[in-house]
Design a protein around this motif. Structure first.
Motif, PDB file in Angstrom:
ATOM      1  N   ILE A  59      14.108   7.991  -3.566  1.00 45.19           N
ATOM      2  CA  ILE A  59      13.515   8.939  -2.602  1.00 45.19           C
ATOM      3  C   ILE A  59      14.255  10.266  -2.656  1.00 45.19           C
ATOM      4  N   GLY A  60      15.577  10.220  -2.733  1.00 41.56           N
ATOM      5  CA  GLY A  60      16.368  11.453  -2.820  1.00 41.56           C
ATOM      6  C   GLY A  60      16.012  12.266  -4.053  1.00 41.56           C
ATOM      7  N   SER A  61      15.832  11.599  -5.182  1.00 40.69           N
ATOM      8  CA  SER A  61      15.437  12.289  -6.411  1.00 40.69           C
ATOM      9  C   SER A  61      14.070  12.939  -6.250  1.00 40.69           C
ATOM     10  N   LEU A  62      13.153  12.204  -5.663  1.00 42.48           N
ATOM     11  CA  LEU A  62      11.809  12.745  -5.448  1.00 42.48           C
ATOM     12  C   LEU A  62      11.840  13.948  -4.517  1.00 42.48           C
ATOM     13  N   VAL A  63      12.614  13.873  -3.465  1.00 40.75           N
ATOM     14  CA  VAL A  63      12.728  15.001  -2.522  1.00 40.75           C
ATOM     15  C   VAL A  63      13.313  16.218  -3.237  1.00 40.75           C
ATOM     16  N   ILE A  89       6.759   9.707  -8.121  1.00 37.08           N
ATOM     17  CA  ILE A  89       5.917   9.071  -7.101  1.00 37.08           C
ATOM     18  C   ILE A  89       5.409   7.726  -7.616  1.00 37.08           C
ATOM     19  N   VAL A  90       4.962   7.706  -8.874  1.00 39.56           N
ATOM     20  CA  VAL A  90       4.506   6.446  -9.475  1.00 39.56           C
ATOM     21  C   VAL A  90       5.640   5.422  -9.472  1.00 39.56           C
ATOM     22  N   SER A  91       6.854   5.854  -9.799  1.00 43.92           N
ATOM     23  CA  SER A  91       7.976   4.918  -9.840  1.00 43.92           C
ATOM     24  C   SER A  91       8.292   4.366  -8.455  1.00 43.92           C
ATOM     25  N   VAL A  92       8.184   5.209  -7.440  1.00 44.28           N
ATOM     26  CA  VAL A  92       8.421   4.748  -6.059  1.00 44.28           C
ATOM     27  C   VAL A  92       7.331   3.757  -5.651  1.00 44.28           C
ATOM     28  N   LEU A  93       6.091   4.080  -5.965  1.00 41.64           N
ATOM     29  CA  LEU A  93       4.991   3.166  -5.617  1.00 41.64           C
ATOM     30  C   LEU A  93       5.146   1.826  -6.335  1.00 41.64           C
ATOM     31  N   MET A  94       5.488   1.867  -7.623  1.00 35.75           N
ATOM     32  CA  MET A  94       5.728   0.620  -8.360  1.00 35.75           C
ATOM     33  C   MET A  94       6.852  -0.182  -7.708  1.00 35.75           C
ATOM     34  N   SER A  95       7.887   0.517  -7.313  1.00 35.88           N
ATOM     35  CA  SER A  95       9.027  -0.157  -6.693  1.00 35.88           C
ATOM     36  C   SER A  95       8.614  -0.834  -5.396  1.00 35.88           C
ATOM     37  N   LEU A  97       5.595  -1.546  -4.173  1.00 32.58           N
ATOM     38  CA  LEU A  97       4.492  -2.507  -4.225  1.00 32.58           C
ATOM     39  C   LEU A  97       4.795  -3.763  -5.047  1.00 32.58           C
ATOM     40  N   VAL A  98       5.646  -3.653  -6.068  1.00 32.92           N
ATOM     41  CA  VAL A  98       5.854  -4.792  -6.961  1.00 32.92           C
ATOM     42  C   VAL A  98       7.318  -5.223  -7.032  1.00 32.92           C
ATOM     43  N   LEU A  99       8.207  -4.299  -7.345  1.00 32.94           N
ATOM     44  CA  LEU A  99       9.592  -4.668  -7.643  1.00 32.94           C
ATOM     45  C   LEU A  99      10.396  -5.035  -6.399  1.00 32.94           C
ATOM     46  N   VAL A 100      10.256  -4.276  -5.330  1.00 36.97           N
ATOM     47  CA  VAL A 100      11.031  -4.565  -4.115  1.00 36.97           C
ATOM     48  C   VAL A 100      10.674  -5.922  -3.515  1.00 36.97           C
TER      49      VAL A 100
END
Length: 148
Positions: A59-63, A89-95, A97-100
């Motif tokens: 999130i910090g990187s995205l901000v 954003i795609v990486s955060v969504l993947m995280s 929705l799937v990885l977390v």
């Protein structure tokens, strides 16, 4: 000030890429070669540590990339920065929705207390993580190109 933001953001994303790249290509193969269930123990510990740190890092990187895009709106390379933000954003969504969800299950596993399909869950996490690494490498590459 914009130059400092660009450098700090690029370094932060680059280090994140390095850490995430190391997981499937170095850390997991080492853990998988350990005897018994020691590799699984290492992955459980990694799930706890990564689960605590990575949300802030992603999130910090995205901000920071978003701030860079806004602050440098009239500069060359802004399109690349915006594209990098899209990949993040795609990486955060993947995280999320799937990885977390998989990671949250893994970090609760104790010695001898794991589901029968634990190997399949690890393999699923690994496959998605490869994709996420490719996505954040793309974002990092775009940020470096924006600096050039």
């Amino acid at each position: 000030m914009l130059n400092a933001l660009e450098v700090v953001t690029t370094v932060l994303v680059g280090v994140m890429v390095g850490v995430e790249f190391a997981v499937p290509f170095f850390i997991n193969p080492i853990l998988n070669s350990l005897p018994g269930d020691n590799g699984l123990r290492g992955r459980v510990h990694g799930a706890r540590v990564g689960g605590a740190v990575m949300p802030f890092w992603y999130i910090g990187s995205l901000v920071l990339v978003g701030v860079w895009a806004v602050a440098g709106w009239d500069h060359d390379g802004t399109g690349l920065v915006i594209a990098a933000a899209g990949f993040l954003i795609v990486s955060v969504l993947m995280s999320v929705l799937v990885l977390v969800p998989i990671n949250n299950r893994v970090k609760t596993w104790a010695d001898g207390d794991r589901p029968a399909d634990w190997k399949q869950q690890m393999q699923r996490w690994d496959r998605w993580h490869y994709v996420r690494v490719a996505v954040i490498i793309a974002a990092f590459t775009l940020l470096v190109a924006a600096l050039a």
